[in-house]
Scaffold this motif. Structure first.
Motif, PDB file in Angstrom:
ATOM      1  N   ALA A 100      43.760  61.790  43.674  1.00  0.00           N
ATOM      2  CA  ALA A 100      42.795  60.680  43.626  1.00  0.00           C
ATOM      3  C   ALA A 100      41.382  61.154  43.280  1.00  0.00           C
ATOM      4  O   ALA A 100      40.544  60.354  42.888  1.00  0.00           O
ATOM      5  CB  ALA A 100      42.779  59.950  44.960  1.00  0.00           C
ATOM      6  N   THR A 143      39.285  62.699  40.780  1.00  0.00           N
ATOM      7  CA  THR A 143      39.233  63.102  39.378  1.00  0.00           C
ATOM      8  C   THR A 143      38.030  64.013  39.146  1.00  0.00           C
ATOM      9  O   THR A 143      37.095  64.053  39.954  1.00  0.00           O
ATOM     10  CB  THR A 143      39.130  61.862  38.469  1.00  0.00           C
ATOM     11  OG1 THR A 143      37.906  61.181  38.767  1.00  0.00           O
ATOM     12  CG2 THR A 143      40.316  60.932  38.673  1.00  0.00           C
ATOM     13  N   LEU A 184      35.310  53.547  35.281  1.00  0.00           N
ATOM     14  CA  LEU A 184      36.346  54.030  34.361  1.00  0.00           C
ATOM     15  C   LEU A 184      37.712  53.997  35.024  1.00  0.00           C
ATOM     16  O   LEU A 184      38.705  53.592  34.427  1.00  0.00           O
ATOM     17  CB  LEU A 184      36.044  55.471  33.929  1.00  0.00           C
ATOM     18  CG  LEU A 184      35.010  55.690  32.854  1.00  0.00           C
ATOM     19  CD1 LEU A 184      34.854  57.182  32.593  1.00  0.00           C
ATOM     20  CD2 LEU A 184      35.401  54.979  31.585  1.00  0.00           C
ATOM     21  N   ARG A 185      37.739  54.408  36.261  1.00  0.00           N
ATOM     22  CA  ARG A 185      39.002  54.459  36.987  1.00  0.00           C
ATOM     23  C   ARG A 185      39.548  53.045  37.212  1.00  0.00           C
ATOM     24  O   ARG A 185      40.747  52.813  37.091  1.00  0.00           O
ATOM     25  CB  ARG A 185      38.788  55.171  38.312  1.00  0.00           C
ATOM     26  CG  ARG A 185      40.049  55.413  39.048  1.00  0.00           C
ATOM     27  CD  ARG A 185      39.765  56.167  40.311  1.00  0.00           C
ATOM     28  NE  ARG A 185      40.982  56.272  41.037  1.00  0.00           N
ATOM     29  CZ  ARG A 185      41.415  57.381  41.578  1.00  0.00           C
ATOM     30  NH1 ARG A 185      40.707  58.459  41.473  1.00  0.00           N
ATOM     31  NH2 ARG A 185      42.550  57.408  42.217  1.00  0.00           N
ATOM     32  N   ARG A 186      38.665  52.102  37.558  1.00  0.00           N
ATOM     33  CA  ARG A 186      39.110  50.729  37.763  1.00  0.00           C
ATOM     34  C   ARG A 186      39.611  50.103  36.475  1.00  0.00           C
ATOM     35  O   ARG A 186      40.565  49.357  36.478  1.00  0.00           O
ATOM     36  CB  ARG A 186      37.974  49.887  38.348  1.00  0.00           C
ATOM     37  CG  ARG A 186      37.919  49.984  39.856  1.00  0.00           C
ATOM     38  CD  ARG A 186      36.905  49.017  40.429  1.00  0.00           C
ATOM     39  NE  ARG A 186      35.804  49.852  40.916  1.00  0.00           N
ATOM     40  CZ  ARG A 186      34.551  49.682  40.613  1.00  0.00           C
ATOM     41  NH1 ARG A 186      34.166  48.704  39.854  1.00  0.00           N
ATOM     42  NH2 ARG A 186      33.623  50.501  41.071  1.00  0.00           N
ATOM     43  N   SER A 187      38.943  50.411  35.362  1.00  0.00           N
ATOM     44  CA  SER A 187      39.367  49.823  34.095  1.00  0.00           C
ATOM     45  C   SER A 187      40.669  50.447  33.601  1.00  0.00           C
ATOM     46  O   SER A 187      41.420  49.817  32.872  1.00  0.00           O
ATOM     47  CB  SER A 187      38.273  49.976  33.049  1.00  0.00           C
ATOM     48  OG  SER A 187      38.106  51.342  32.715  1.00  0.00           O
ATOM     49  N   ALA A 188      40.965  51.683  33.988  1.00  0.00           N
ATOM     50  CA  ALA A 188      42.186  52.347  33.559  1.00  0.00           C
ATOM     51  C   ALA A 188      43.406  51.937  34.390  1.00  0.00           C
ATOM     52  O   ALA A 188      44.527  52.012  33.927  1.00  0.00           O
ATOM     53  CB  ALA A 188      42.005  53.871  33.634  1.00  0.00           C
ATOM     54  N   SER A 189      43.187  51.507  35.623  1.00  0.00           N
ATOM     55  CA  SER A 189      44.311  51.132  36.480  1.00  0.00           C
ATOM     56  C   SER A 189      44.586  49.638  36.352  1.00  0.00           C
ATOM     57  O   SER A 189      43.673  48.847  36.155  1.00  0.00           O
ATOM     58  CB  SER A 189      44.023  51.510  37.934  1.00  0.00           C
ATOM     59  OG  SER A 189      42.969  50.713  38.425  1.00  0.00           O
ATOM     60  N   ALA A 204      32.059  56.711  36.880  1.00  0.00           N
ATOM     61  CA  ALA A 204      33.394  57.293  37.050  1.00  0.00           C
ATOM     62  C   ALA A 204      34.346  56.327  37.743  1.00  0.00           C
ATOM     63  O   ALA A 204      35.516  56.235  37.367  1.00  0.00           O
ATOM     64  CB  ALA A 204      33.290  58.598  37.846  1.00  0.00           C
ATOM     65  N   THR A 205      33.873  55.599  38.729  1.00  0.00           N
ATOM     66  CA  THR A 205      34.758  54.653  39.410  1.00  0.00           C
ATOM     67  C   THR A 205      35.009  53.422  38.550  1.00  0.00           C
ATOM     68  O   THR A 205      36.082  52.831  38.624  1.00  0.00           O
ATOM     69  CB  THR A 205      34.198  54.246  40.784  1.00  0.00           C
ATOM     70  OG1 THR A 205      32.871  53.749  40.629  1.00  0.00           O
ATOM     71  CG2 THR A 205      34.187  55.427  41.735  1.00  0.00           C
ATOM     72  N   VAL A 264      34.676  62.152  39.077  1.00  0.00           N
ATOM     73  CA  VAL A 264      34.205  61.801  40.418  1.00  0.00           C
ATOM     74  C   VAL A 264      33.655  63.044  41.120  1.00  0.00           C
ATOM     75  O   VAL A 264      32.621  62.988  41.796  1.00  0.00           O
ATOM     76  CB  VAL A 264      35.332  61.139  41.250  1.00  0.00           C
ATOM     77  CG1 VAL A 264      34.913  60.958  42.696  1.00  0.00           C
ATOM     78  CG2 VAL A 264      35.727  59.800  40.638  1.00  0.00           C
TER      79      VAL A 264
END
Length: 103
Positions: free
Chosen positions: A33, A35, A94-99, A91-92, A38
């Protein structure tokens, strides 16, 4: 400027490089979790701590230079706080848009 550079550039680079050095041969384990972006944002936040920096500056610098050192410490703390917050937000996001969206 040297105090500012040490706090705002040296600490984050040191955290990232030594994290990579520990993770790559398997000495340390990076949680899935966590990355690298992050971790980079978190490493920027390491430049915020100024209590110990003020103590060391008061021992290392003459009174004539102490004011400049304190300004560098305060400036680095502000820059690191803003940069770390921006990096972690990015960074978060990006992570939200990727999941995929969860309901």
């Amino acid at each position: 400027m040297a105090v500012f550079a040490g706090l705002a550039i040296g600490r984050p680079i040191g955290v990232l490089v030594l994290s990579w050095v520990a993770v790559s041969p398997g000495v340390a384990i990076r949680p899935p979790a966590l990355t690298w972006p992050v971790l980079a944002g978190g490493s920027l936040l390491t430049g915020i701590g100024f209590t110990l920096a003020l103590l060391i500056a008061s021992l290392a610098f003459t009174p004539a230079l102490l004011g400049a050192a304190k300004a560098g410490i305060l400036g680095a703390s502000v820059v690191c706080a803003v940069a770390g917050l921006a990096a972690l937000t990015w960074a978060t996001a990006l992570r939200r848009s990727a999941s995929p969206l969860r309901e």
